[in-house]
Design an enzyme around this catalytic site. Structure first.
Site, short mmCIF file in Angstrom:
data_model
loop_
_atom_site.label_atom_id
_atom_site.label_comp_id
_atom_site.label_asym_id
_atom_site.label_seq_id
_atom_site.Cartn_x
_atom_site.Cartn_y
_atom_site.Cartn_z
N LEU A 1 0.82 -1.22 0.00
CA LEU A 1 0.00 0.00 0.00
C LEU A 1 0.84 1.26 0.00
CD1 LEU A 1 -2.62 -1.14 2.64
CD2 LEU A 1 -3.00 -0.94 0.20
N GLY B 1 7.27 4.16 3.92
CA GLY B 1 7.79 5.36 4.55
C GLY B 1 9.09 5.06 5.26
N ASP C 1 3.13 14.40 14.52
CA ASP C 1 3.32 14.16 13.08
C ASP C 1 1.98 14.12 12.35
OD1 ASP C 1 4.88 13.84 10.83
OD2 ASP C 1 4.90 11.65 10.96
#
Length: 719
Positions: free
Chosen positions: A404, A407, A521
């Protein structure tokens, strides 16, 4: 022929009578006509000398009223009716007379009418008479027909043959055993009882000795202070006072009238802490009493009186339904506790099967000390543990077709386990980052439950792997729909719902969860969308816990994503709840504009999105910031969109103290706060170059790809 001596005696007698009785006081009459006026201090007396009508002043009061009272007590009249109780006379210039319209009126010295019998369309010759029953009647002179009477408009006292509300016949016991004030304040008199006096429920005799001796005039005192009084007169919904109903009562003297039905009377009295009793009558409305209750009597027929008492005075009856409910709830709690500890024990047994090569992974092995002592005791075995083989099968051996996104933490895969779609975040073995974040997320998200936070289903720590298993979000991440032109366009109603959902999730983290969390974040790629487009905040690897009294913290390891970090965090390493608010403000402006904050970095010395929004705000051209794709479809939301831009600008203020907290932001979004303060210049509003971003660089901020968990991890040395 009368002799000289006899004549002198007769003249002397007449002079004495005339001297001792001025002319206007000598005639004892019971009526008022157009020619016979009562002037203060004149009175009229009923034929049998039972009642008197005239002017009087209450004790310690110089104001004058017109009333009817018993004729037996001159020093302190027992009043049964008052005419002008709402408009007193300031001096003794008052008169009672038959007005030209046929009504009985009370006038002051300036001929101003203070009270009137107010019979409509009389225009006839009338006269008034005080009857021996205490009833003042107004008659049509020629026919003798009664057109008005005081018995149809009673005040505080009930008399023999008086009709209350034209329907209740009250037969009063003889004004001998239960005289005026016989039982004192808060005492009630019943001539059928022995003794005749008793204290109202919730009250005790003030002087027990006198009471037992038959002297009740000292009355009674309240046993339990009213809850309203304990709360300094507050009339909020939390007050626990209630009303005791006393039936067929001669109500106390000197009540205050106010229009209202029976249900309104209770509410009006409850809201006023000085109101200690009320009654209601169809013909009168509400009657309220303050201070002491005097002259309460029990009749065979009469009014209902409601006495204010503290809730505990009513006692507590056993509610068997409530007992059953409590027993069922207790049993369910006990069963739940047994199931929980059984599950925990089984999870612990499963945890022992983890390869000894890796051993038991605890937070104390890896997490920052800033997380606190409570978190150092959290073990991964508190989460459901997924077998490595299960996740391999679920992802077809982590096939690229199921990937998907990727990071700084590692890749994220879609999987299917036991018929359920899941998302698996896999820590890259080659990554120098992630172990600390992995344990941090296990610690935090396992303890958080909210509809706007992504749900962690479990983890896997086998064969050198560290993986987190989440619920699958079919609509991917927010950035895919905002910045990828090939994706479905989000209309404004959906965008606003997403903004509000993110704010609710932040409120839970900042205020409502058992742990106070700063996310650190917040960005579009960390906002996942479920099947119903509900936003869910994800990726808690960088989140931090705050203590109960802590409002900010500092770190030498700045982590996050440029463009979303607050200036005090990016430059100085200081973070707080207001740092998350800053990130939320950037996110709001991106949702409204459909543009990345980082999209402005393509041109050297260009403005950021914040600077661009601030420039348009000052030029009164903020509409130019709105995503044309949503503005062109429906312009009716323009005011709401502009309000969201306004709120976004308030969130990205340079100084933390100038930013609202997330609770205020939600109130602004819901228009609970109508007037918004004017924003000051936003952070990063000036033209800037890359050198302003610090000594480190983002691994992902320059990229435009969209993913489910596009984790961007930035490490910046604090200045």
């Amino acid at each position: 022929m009368i002799g000289g001596k006899s004549l002198n005696s007769l003249v002397l007698y007449i002079l004495v009578v005339l001297y001792s009785c001025p002319l206007r006081f000598c005639t004892s009459r019971d009526n008022i006509t157009s020619n016979l006026v009562i002037k203060d201090p004149e009175t009229i007396v009923s034929k049998g000398q039972n009642f008197k009508l005239g002017f009087f002043s209450p004790v310690n009061n110089s104001r004058r009223y017109v009333g009817i009272w018993y004729n037996h007590n001159v020093s302190e009249p027992t009043l049964v009716w008052v005419a002008n109780r709402d408009k007193a006379l300031n001096d003794s210039s008052g008169t009672v007379m038959i007005n030209e319209d046929g009504n009985i009126v009370v006038m002051n010295g300036d001929k101003e009418i203070l009270w009137s019998s107010n019979v409509k369309n009389t225009k006839m010759n009338t006269s008034a008479q005080l009857l021996d029953s205490g009833n003042l009647v107004l008659r049509e002179s020629s026919s003798g027909h009664i057109i008005w009477e005081t018995f149809k408009y009673p005040f505080d006292s009930l008399l023999t043959r008086m009709k209350l509300s034209h329907s209740i016949n009250v037969v009063e016991k003889a004004t001998t055993s239960c005289g005026n004030g016989t039982c004192g304040p808060f005492g009630i008199c019943n001539s059928d009882n022995s003794p005749i006096c008793s204290c109202l429920k919730g009250f005790d005799p003030l002087n027990q000795g006198q009471w037992e001796a038959g002297n009740w005039t000292s009355g009674c005192v309240r046993r339990t202070q009213l809850d309203c009084e304990r709360n300094n007169g507050t009339s909020s919904g939390s007050i626990k006072d209630r009303f005791l109903k006393l039936e067929t009562i001669k109500v106390p003297d000197y009540g205050d009238r106010q229009p209202g039905n029976e249900s309104e009377c209770e509410g009006l009295c409850l809201k006023n802490c000085t109101c200690i009793a009320y009654a209601h009558d169809v013909g009168i409305g509400c009657l309220f009493w303050t201070g002491s209750l005097i002259n309460i009597q029990k009749f065979s027929a009469g009014s209902d009186l409601f006495i204010r008492l503290e809730n505990s005075e009513f006692g507590h009856k056993k509610d068997f339904k409530l007992v059953i409910i409590i027993m069922v709830i207790t049993a369910l709690i006990a069963i739940s506790i047994i199931i929980f500890f059984s599950w925990k024990w089984m999870a612990k047994q499963r945890g022992k099967t983890i390869s000894s090569e890796h051993g038991e992974v605890r937070l104390s092995d890896s997490v920052d000390v800033s997380l606190g002592d409570d978190m150092s005791n959290v073990s991964i075995e508190e989460l459901p543990l997924f077998k490595f083989e299960m996740l391999v099968n679920a992802t077809d051996n982590f096939h690229d077709g199921n990937k998907l996104g990727k990071g700084g933490f590692g890749p994220v895969y879609k999987g299917l386990a036991n018929g359920r779609e899941i998302a698996i975040k896999r820590l890259s073995r080659t990554s120098t980052q992630g172990t600390k974040e992995f344990m941090n997320e296990v610690a935090l998200i396992s303890k958080l439950q909210h509809r706007n936070l992504v749900r962690l289903l479990g983890c896997c720590v086998e064969k050198g792997e560290k993986m987190l298993v989440y619920e699958y979000m079919p609509n991917k991440s927010l950035d895919a729909h905002l910045f990828d032109q090939s994706q479905e366009i989000l209309d404004w109603r959906l965008r606003f719902s997403i903004i509000e959902g993110i704010a609710r999730g932040l409120l839970y983290l900042h205020r409502d969860s058992r742990l106070r969390i700063v996310h650190r974040d917040l960005k579009p790629s960390n906002i996942l969308l479920d099947n119903d487009w509900n936003p869910k905040i994800s990726d808690f690897g960088m989140a931090r816990i705050f203590g109960g009294n802590q409002d900010h913290a500092s770190t030498v390891r700045v982590v996050g994503t440029y463009g979303y970090m607050a200036p005090e965090y990016a430059m100085e390493g200081r973070f707080s709840e207001r740092s998350d608010v800053f990130s939320f403000g950037v996110l709001m402006l991106e949702i409204v504009s459909g543009r990345r904050n980082t999209s402005f970095y393509k041109h050297e010395s260009s403005l950021s999105l914040l600077g661009y929004a601030w420039k348009l705000w000052n030029e009164d051209d903020v509409v130019a910031l709105i995503d044309a794709r949503i503005l062109s479809t429906n312009t009716s939301y323009r005011a709401e969109i502009i309000r969201c831009i306004h709120i976004g600008l308030l969130c990205v203020q340079e100084l933390p103290k100038d930013r609202p907290n997330i609770s205020s932001v939600l109130s602004m979004l819901r228009s609970e706060i109508v007037e918004l303060p004017e924003p000051k210049q936003t952070a990063f509003a000036e033209k800037w170059s890359r050198s302003h971003t610090g000594t480190g660089s983002s691994q992902q901020s320059q990229k435009s790809s969209c993913s489910l968990n596009n984790v961007t991890l930035t490490v910046v040395d604090a200045r």
